[in-house]
Motif scaffolding. Structure first.
Motif, PDB file in Angstrom:
ATOM      1  N   VAL A 140      57.222  18.031  39.219  1.00  0.00           N
ATOM      2  CA  VAL A 140      57.041  16.910  37.885  1.00  0.00           C
ATOM      3  C   VAL A 140      56.072  17.849  36.930  1.00  0.00           C
ATOM      4  CG1 VAL A 140      55.076  14.991  38.147  1.00  0.00           C
ATOM      5  CG2 VAL A 140      57.011  14.957  39.453  1.00  0.00           C
ATOM      6  N   TYR A 141      56.046  18.321  35.338  1.00  0.00           N
ATOM      7  CA  TYR A 141      55.545  19.248  35.087  1.00  0.00           C
ATOM      8  C   TYR A 141      54.893  18.967  33.680  1.00  0.00           C
ATOM      9  CZ  TYR A 141      59.928  20.288  32.624  1.00  0.00           C
ATOM     10  OH  TYR A 141      60.596  19.861  31.280  1.00  0.00           O
ATOM     11  N   HIS A 142      53.948  18.864  33.470  1.00  0.00           N
ATOM     12  CA  HIS A 142      53.292  19.227  31.555  1.00  0.00           C
ATOM     13  C   HIS A 142      54.155  19.496  30.846  1.00  0.00           C
ATOM     14  CE1 HIS A 142      50.360  19.594  28.577  1.00  0.00           C
ATOM     15  NE2 HIS A 142      49.834  18.564  29.129  1.00  0.00           N
ATOM     16  N   ASP A 143      54.829  18.729  29.838  1.00  0.00           N
ATOM     17  CA  ASP A 143      55.609  19.177  29.208  1.00  0.00           C
ATOM     18  C   ASP A 143      55.373  19.978  27.917  1.00  0.00           C
ATOM     19  OD1 ASP A 143      58.409  19.332  27.784  1.00  0.00           O
ATOM     20  OD2 ASP A 143      58.337  17.845  27.600  1.00  0.00           O
ATOM     21  N   SER A 144      54.853  20.793  29.006  1.00  0.00           N
ATOM     22  CA  SER A 144      54.451  22.489  27.633  1.00  0.00           C
ATOM     23  C   SER A 144      54.389  23.542  28.047  1.00  0.00           C
ATOM     24  CB  SER A 144      53.009  22.535  27.519  1.00  0.00           C
ATOM     25  OG  SER A 144      51.831  22.608  28.246  1.00  0.00           O
TER      26      SER A 144
END
Lengths: 354, 437
Positions: free
Chosen positions: B177-181
């Protein structure tokens, strides 16, 4: 007194239809251009160039593009960030895959790509209007953002999704210093502004304005809505696309899709609204207001030597900036350009009102 | 009337800057530009880190009278974790002080990517401790980047090593689950590579910034029932993830955060729901170390510290370490160039020749807080080790020993990526086998 036109007689249609019919305006414009092309490069600091003037110029260009669509043709758009992204990524891919291409050609082609995409996303405008159209263009924004962060080909499969622009070389000349980059942007923005000004004065511009004011009446007098609306979308996206390419190549140097998110679209729409819908001057005033005022407010306590914590400065910046927007919109709902027009009227009589 | 008021306002605004002058910085002081975020969605994490840096530099000034007599002057610029504002801050601060900025520590991977293009031109080293661009650990291409203590590729590798030790990963399912950057996307190539070698299935789910809306993500996780969830979040996204995991009843002890998703502000908002949550740790939390005693004695007891309740928290300690690395790099550079404020170019040399031995770390009062670091021309990472710590409801507790990233796998991957970057940007890599001047 300054703007008194007494004694100025126009003897030809040409003189009457000039871009700047009043000599005072022509003189002022020459002085402004001289200051921009000669004065500023002589005196401005690196910070002024890189952090204030270059972003201001590039966003002015995007605002001109958006103003053509919203202000002149009356088609509300929230997809500006997406169209800027199209320009930026098209320029990146063209420069990467066809390295022998001149960078100016790359920028133009990037604008062309954005115009195509803008034209396609403009098709819904033939059926829907106003707020409904705004929602449809919002779809363009989200789709384009999604595409550039998910389809690897556009970013040349870089693992992080961040791409870096190549060096700025045009006709063998390397644009390295801030002043050179500034002049490059200024040159392109001057051309864009001149082109936009002439377009909106001519047949095409008049058809846009007719559509804006009442589309059914416009259709009855023989203006084709398909052509008028789609050409507005294409011309607008063309300029927005070039500004997107400049934003990536000249200002950021390296960017991710986040640089062109929905906030950028809102930002530009605010510029156009605060600057003045349907005014080229308003684009510059709006862009200056939105880009420069927060930076200025942010530095004010440091300049004055008032010891306030960094967080407080930032909160104050938001509060004062918000208050200023409300103040200017109450003072003149038609934007800063209208304010200038009112001021000009008063200057005709000044210093002897009535 | 209206017009008059507006003109008066504009005139006042224009006249103001003339009235005051920029606070002049005295000669003989070292300027430190601090890009911070004390407001916005990332502030809970940005504040303790910024305070750690401010406190350590103040401590060096108060206790030692500066580094070899050169005191630090710090100026903060708030950028709210926004890349364009960060670049504006960089431009604003880079030329200040007697020597200009000697180093930039942006604490944002997005800003790091943007500055990677600008730093070589301005000759300012970029210290990106535990973040930034992974391939920039290859110093032969990325002369000005220093991702000390570990990159995201190292972090991903360490996490996989750890979960593989708990039982074969064959047929297992891991979700990121990742920060979209760029920050969140960095570990994906390593996790994909490992999926082939270890035989697990891998899925990456993006969360749009700032990450307060994750309902759909966690419903998807509840349906998929992955064996492990890795969390690559920052700011409010972390605490939201943990809360949502608790809401869909995903076992928290199967969740592993990167070292930016393992601090107090991430777990406290979820309350008891955070119990059992794991994260990578570059260093411990706590105030039992020598350096904290000095911070309390010289700063907080004298009312000069930043914020008392931050002292000893995970991110505060990371701020201390970050500032310590800056100070030691400048000290190293002073050994070669003399005891005066260092320029960016000189500090870069200091970073590249930084060698913190265990004895030196003990002298600095950081024994137990950092492990030895040795930087070289080829290796700008210096160390690539981390431990896993677990939140027990009250504090972070170590559950493993130090795990070292697998250089044999990472180094060739890193070099290939650096080479591709060098080719794209037409950079000739330095020859690190020769002695560097």
């Amino acid at each position: 007194m300054i703007y008194r036109e007494a004694g100025q007689f126009k003897t030809t249609y040409r003189a009457d239809q000039a871009v700047f019919p009043i000599p005072q305006d022509r003189v002022a414009m020459v002085l402004i251009l001289l200051a921009a092309y000669v004065g500023i490069p002589l005196f401005a600091s690196e910070y002024l160039f890189l952090a204030i003037l270059i972003p201001f110029l590039i966003l002015s260009m995007a605002a001109i593009g958006l103003n053509i669509l919203v202000g002149y043709c009356g088609q509300l758009s929230l997809g500006t960030g997406g169209f800027m992204a199209v320009g930026a990524y098209a320029a990146y891919n063209l420069a990467l895959r066809v390295p022998e291409l001149n960078l100016l050609v790359v920028f133009l082609l990037a604008g062309g790509c954005a115009a195509l995409v803008g034209g396609v996303f403009g098709i819904p405008s033939l059926r829907i209007k106003g707020f409904y159209l705004a929602v449809a263009t919002l779809a363009a924004q989200f789709f384009l953002e999604w595409m550039f962060s998910r389809v690897g080909w556009f970013t040349n499969y870089t693992p992080s999704g961040s791409v870096a622009a190549p060096r700025l070389i045009i006709f063998g000349y390397v644009f390295r210093t801030p002043a050179e980059k500034y002049l490059l942007c200024l040159f392109l923005v001057t051309i864009a502004a001149l082109a936009a000004k002439n377009l909106v004065r001519g047949r095409i511009g008049r058809s846009w304005m007719a559509i804006r004011d009442m589309d059914i009446a416009a259709e009855i007098i023989g203006i084709r809505p398909v052509q008028a609306k789609l050409s507005a979308f294409a011309v607008s996206s063309f300029m927005i696309g070039i500004s997107g390419a400049l934003w990536g190549f000249v200002h950021l140097g390296s960017w991710e899709p986040l640089a062109f998110d929905i906030n950028r679209s809102f930002n530009l729409l605010f510029m156009v609204i605060i600057g003045g819908l349907g005014s080229i001057l308003g684009c510059f005033l709006g862009a200056a207001f939105i880009t420069m005022v927060p930076v200025f407010l942010n530095q004010l306590p440091t300049i004055l030597g008032i010891p306030i914590s960094t967080a407080m400065i930032s909160h104050l910046e938001f509060m004062i900036f918000g208050a200023l927007i409300v103040f200017f919109l109450i003072a003149e709902p038609h934007g800063l350009a209208r304010l200038w027009a009112v001021g000009k009227q008063k200057l005709r009589l000044w210093p002897f009102p009535h | 009337m209206k017009l008059k008021a507006i003109f008066a306002l504009a005139a006042a605004a224009l006249a103001l800057p003339v009235a005051g002058a920029d606070p002049a910085l005295a000669q003989g002081e070292q300027f430190y530009p601090a890009l911070v975020y004390r407001t916005g969605a990332y502030a809970p994490n940005g504040i303790p880190f910024a305070n750690g840096i401010a406190d350590y530099l103040a401590l060096v000034n108060e206790r030692d009278g500066g580094v070899n007599g050169v005191k630090f002057v710090i100026e903060e610029c708030e950028f709210g974790y926004a890349t364009d504002k960060g670049v504006e801050c960089y431009e604003r601060l880079k030329g200040k002080g007697s020597t200009g900025a000697a180093v930039i520590t942006p604490l944002s991977t997005g800003v790091t990517f943007a500055l990677t293009e600008k730093a070589p031109i301005d000759k300012i080293p970029l210290l990106t401790m535990g973040y930034g661009r992974s391939e920039s650990a290859d110093g032969s291409v990325f002369t000005w980047n220093f991702p000390l203590l570990g990159t995201y590729w190292s972090a991903a590798d360490i996490l996989i090593q750890h979960v593989a030790k708990k039982g074969s990963l064959k047929g297992k399912k891991i979700v990121l689950v990742y920060h979209d950057s760029p920050y969140g996307k960095e570990p994906i190539p390593v996790l994909q590579d490992h999926a082939k070698t270890y035989g697990y299935t891998f899925e990456a789910i993006p969360v749009t910034s700032p990450g307060v809306e994750q309902k759909a993500v966690w419903l998807q996780i509840r349906q998929g029932r992955p064996d492990y969830v890795f969390l690559w979040g920052w700011g409010v996204m972390n605490s939201t993830s943990i809360k949502e995991a608790a809401a869909v009843n995903y076992p928290r002890d199967k969740m592993y955060g990167v070292w930016w998703s393992g601090a107090e502000p991430d777990v406290l908002p979820a309350g008891d729901g955070s119990k059992g949550y794991n994260a990578l740790a570059l260093h411990p939390a706590g105030t039992v170390y020598e350096v904290h005693k000095d911070v309390l004695k010289y700063l907080h007891e004298r009312g000069k510290g930043a914020r008392r309740e931050d002292v000893g928290s995970v991110l505060y300690n990371r701020g201390l370490i970050n500032a310590m690395l800056v100070v030691e790099a400048i000290r190293t550079a002073q050994g070669k160039f003399g005891n005066k404020p260092m320029t960016g170019e000189q500090t870069r040399w200091g970073f590249e020749n930084l060698n913190l031995t265990a004895a030196r770390i003990k002298d600095l009062g950081m024994d137990g807080l950092v492990s030895p670091i040795k930087v070289s021309c080829a290796d700008h990472e210096g160390a690539r080790k981390a431990r896993i710590h677990q939140w027990d409801g009250k504090q972070w507790v170590y559950t493993t020993e130090w795990i070292e990233a697998d250089t044999k796998y990472l180094r060739p991957k890193m070099e290939a990526a650096a080479k591709a970057y060098a080719e794209e940007k037409k950079i000739t890599p330095r020859d690190c086998s020769k002695p560097q001047s």
